[in-house]
Design a protein around this motif. Sequence first.
Motif, PDB file in Angstrom:
ATOM      1  N   GLU A   1       0.824  -1.201   0.000  1.00  0.00           N
ATOM      2  CA  GLU A   1       0.000   0.000   0.000  1.00  0.00           C
ATOM      3  C   GLU A   1       0.864   1.258   0.000  1.00  0.00           C
ATOM      4  OE1 GLU A   1      -2.534  -0.512   3.378  1.00  0.00           O
ATOM      5  OE2 GLU A   1      -3.976  -1.742   2.260  1.00  0.00           O
ATOM      6  N   LYS A   2       1.943   1.253   0.785  1.00  0.00           N
ATOM      7  CA  LYS A   2       2.856   2.402   0.789  1.00  0.00           C
ATOM      8  C   LYS A   2       3.469   2.606  -0.587  1.00  0.00           C
ATOM      9  CE  LYS A   2       4.265   2.292   5.637  1.00  0.00           C
ATOM     10  NZ  LYS A   2       5.384   2.032   6.565  1.00  0.00           N
ATOM     11  N   GLU A   3       3.873   1.506  -1.213  1.00  0.00           N
ATOM     12  CA  GLU A   3       4.468   1.596  -2.548  1.00  0.00           C
ATOM     13  C   GLU A   3       3.448   2.112  -3.562  1.00  0.00           C
ATOM     14  OE1 GLU A   3       6.108  -1.406  -5.951  1.00  0.00           O
ATOM     15  OE2 GLU A   3       6.589  -1.899  -3.878  1.00  0.00           O
ATOM     16  N   GLU A   4       2.202   1.675  -3.432  1.00  0.00           N
ATOM     17  CA  GLU A   4       1.152   2.115  -4.352  1.00  0.00           C
ATOM     18  C   GLU A   4       0.891   3.608  -4.203  1.00  0.00           C
ATOM     19  OE1 GLU A   4      -3.565   1.251  -5.170  1.00  0.00           O
ATOM     20  OE2 GLU A   4      -2.368  -0.284  -4.185  1.00  0.00           O
TER      21      GLU A   4
ATOM     22  N   LYS B   1       2.999   5.811  -3.071  1.00  0.00           N
ATOM     23  CA  LYS B   1       4.191   6.495  -3.581  1.00  0.00           C
ATOM     24  C   LYS B   1       4.144   6.571  -5.103  1.00  0.00           C
ATOM     25  CE  LYS B   1       9.207   6.091  -3.565  1.00  0.00           C
ATOM     26  NZ  LYS B   1      10.349   5.253  -3.194  1.00  0.00           N
ATOM     27  N   ASN B   2       3.754   5.473  -5.745  1.00  0.00           N
ATOM     28  CA  ASN B   2       3.654   5.471  -7.209  1.00  0.00           C
ATOM     29  C   ASN B   2       2.556   6.407  -7.694  1.00  0.00           C
ATOM     30  OD1 ASN B   2       5.727   3.639  -7.457  1.00  0.00           O
ATOM     31  ND2 ASN B   2       4.379   1.860  -7.607  1.00  0.00           N
ATOM     32  N   GLN B   3       1.445   6.482  -6.979  1.00  0.00           N
ATOM     33  CA  GLN B   3       0.370   7.391  -7.365  1.00  0.00           C
ATOM     34  C   GLN B   3       0.810   8.844  -7.236  1.00  0.00           C
ATOM     35  OE1 GLN B   3      -2.947   6.270  -4.920  1.00  0.00           O
ATOM     36  NE2 GLN B   3      -3.665   4.725  -6.382  1.00  0.00           N
ATOM     37  N   ILE B   4       1.566   9.152  -6.204  1.00  0.00           N
ATOM     38  CA  ILE B   4       2.057  10.523  -6.025  1.00  0.00           C
ATOM     39  C   ILE B   4       3.023  10.874  -7.144  1.00  0.00           C
ATOM     40  CG2 ILE B   4       3.486  12.000  -4.550  1.00  0.00           C
ATOM     41  CD1 ILE B   4       2.166  10.614  -2.157  1.00  0.00           C
ATOM     42  N   GLU B   5       3.915   9.930  -7.493  1.00  0.00           N
ATOM     43  CA  GLU B   5       4.872  10.180  -8.566  1.00  0.00           C
ATOM     44  C   GLU B   5       4.176  10.333  -9.916  1.00  0.00           C
ATOM     45  OE1 GLU B   5       7.611   6.952  -8.377  1.00  0.00           O
ATOM     46  OE2 GLU B   5       8.650   7.745  -6.624  1.00  0.00           O
TER      47      GLU B   5
ATOM     48  N   VAL C   1      -2.895  10.612  -7.642  1.00  0.00           N
ATOM     49  CA  VAL C   1      -3.394  10.419  -6.289  1.00  0.00           C
ATOM     50  C   VAL C   1      -4.700  11.191  -6.122  1.00  0.00           C
ATOM     51  CG1 VAL C   1      -2.128  12.351  -5.261  1.00  0.00           C
ATOM     52  CG2 VAL C   1      -2.767  10.421  -3.857  1.00  0.00           C
ATOM     53  N   LYS C   2      -5.617  10.622  -5.421  1.00  0.00           N
ATOM     54  CA  LYS C   2      -6.910  11.258  -5.200  1.00  0.00           C
ATOM     55  C   LYS C   2      -6.812  12.125  -3.955  1.00  0.00           C
ATOM     56  CE  LYS C   2      -9.563   8.191  -7.769  1.00  0.00           C
ATOM     57  NZ  LYS C   2     -10.538   8.487  -8.700  1.00  0.00           N
ATOM     58  N   VAL C   3      -7.305  13.337  -4.060  1.00  0.00           N
ATOM     59  CA  VAL C   3      -7.317  14.256  -2.927  1.00  0.00           C
ATOM     60  C   VAL C   3      -8.726  14.796  -2.763  1.00  0.00           C
ATOM     61  CG1 VAL C   3      -4.899  14.926  -3.176  1.00  0.00           C
ATOM     62  CG2 VAL C   3      -6.657  16.201  -4.372  1.00  0.00           C
ATOM     63  N   TYR C   4      -9.023  15.284  -1.567  1.00  0.00           N
ATOM     64  CA  TYR C   4     -10.319  15.903  -1.343  1.00  0.00           C
ATOM     65  C   TYR C   4     -10.281  17.331  -1.864  1.00  0.00           C
ATOM     66  CZ  TYR C   4     -12.021  12.176   1.657  1.00  0.00           C
ATOM     67  OH  TYR C   4     -12.453  10.979   2.132  1.00  0.00           O
TER      68      TYR C   4
ATOM     69  N   ALA D   1     -11.079  14.337  -6.281  1.00  0.00           N
ATOM     70  CA  ALA D   1     -10.621  14.927  -7.537  1.00  0.00           C
ATOM     71  C   ALA D   1      -9.215  14.421  -7.780  1.00  0.00           C
ATOM     72  CB  ALA D   1     -10.629  16.447  -7.454  1.00  0.00           C
ATOM     73  N   ASP D   2      -8.846  14.268  -9.039  1.00  0.00           N
ATOM     74  CA  ASP D   2      -7.486  13.867  -9.367  1.00  0.00           C
ATOM     75  C   ASP D   2      -6.553  15.041  -9.161  1.00  0.00           C
ATOM     76  OD1 ASP D   2      -7.974  11.249 -10.007  1.00  0.00           O
ATOM     77  OD2 ASP D   2      -8.395  11.662 -12.124  1.00  0.00           O
ATOM     78  N   LEU D   3      -5.320  14.755  -8.806  1.00  0.00           N
ATOM     79  CA  LEU D   3      -4.334  15.789  -8.550  1.00  0.00           C
ATOM     80  C   LEU D   3      -4.090  16.608  -9.808  1.00  0.00           C
ATOM     81  CD1 LEU D   3      -2.439  16.964  -6.444  1.00  0.00           C
ATOM     82  CD2 LEU D   3      -0.720  15.336  -7.148  1.00  0.00           C
ATOM     83  N   ASN D   4      -4.058  15.972 -10.975  1.00  0.00           N
ATOM     84  CA  ASN D   4      -3.831  16.681 -12.239  1.00  0.00           C
ATOM     85  C   ASN D   4      -4.965  17.653 -12.530  1.00  0.00           C
ATOM     86  OD1 ASN D   4      -1.448  15.360 -12.718  1.00  0.00           O
ATOM     87  ND2 ASN D   4      -2.406  13.723 -13.911  1.00  0.00           N
ATOM     88  N   ASP D   5      -6.219  17.284 -12.238  1.00  0.00           N
ATOM     89  CA  ASP D   5      -7.354  18.147 -12.515  1.00  0.00           C
ATOM     90  C   ASP D   5      -7.365  19.355 -11.597  1.00  0.00           C
ATOM     91  OD1 ASP D   5      -8.190  16.478 -14.500  1.00  0.00           O
ATOM     92  OD2 ASP D   5      -9.629  15.381 -13.233  1.00  0.00           O
TER      93      ASP D   5
END
Length: 161
Positions: free
Chosen positions: A127-130, A132-136, A140-143, A150-154
Amino acid sequence: MLDEDKIRLMTKITIYEKNEEPGELSMSKYYREDYVKLGCLKTLVVTTFCYWLLVAVYILLNLENIMKDINTMDYFKVMSVLMSGYVGAMIVFYLYAFLIYNYKYAKAKPHLVRYNKNLRRLIKLYEKEEVKNQIEDGTVKVYSEIGGFADLNDTEQGGSK
C-alpha cells in the motif's frame, strides 16, 4: 529497485506455506470453538457409521447362530447391549476428538498469528508503494474544497471531476 523488507516477508510467508502442517491454514478460517465442534461432529458421524457397520459385520459372521437362537432371544436385552455399546463408543470418541482438536488448534495458533502478522506487514508495504507510485504519477486522489474526490492533475489545472 528491490525492496529487501518485502523480499524477507515474502520468503517467510512462502516457507511457512510450504512447510505448514496439513490443514493448518484452513484452520485459520475458524474460531477455536467452531473448529473443535466441527471436528467433534465429523468424529461422531464417522463413529456412528463405523459402529453400526461393525454390528452388521458381526451379525453376518454369526448369522447361523443368531438364526438358531432367534426364538429364544431377548430382544430388549440385545438392543440395550447394542445401544449401551454405541453410547459408550460415542462418549469415548467424542472426548478423544475434543482433546485432539483443541490440542491441534492450540499448537497451530502461534504459527497462524505470525503468518497473519507477516501478511498484514506485506500488505502495508504494498500500500505504501502504491501511494508512492500514485504521487509520482500524479494520479493520487485528494479531497477538493467543496467535497468529494478529484485527481491531482485536474486540481492543478483548475478543474474538478
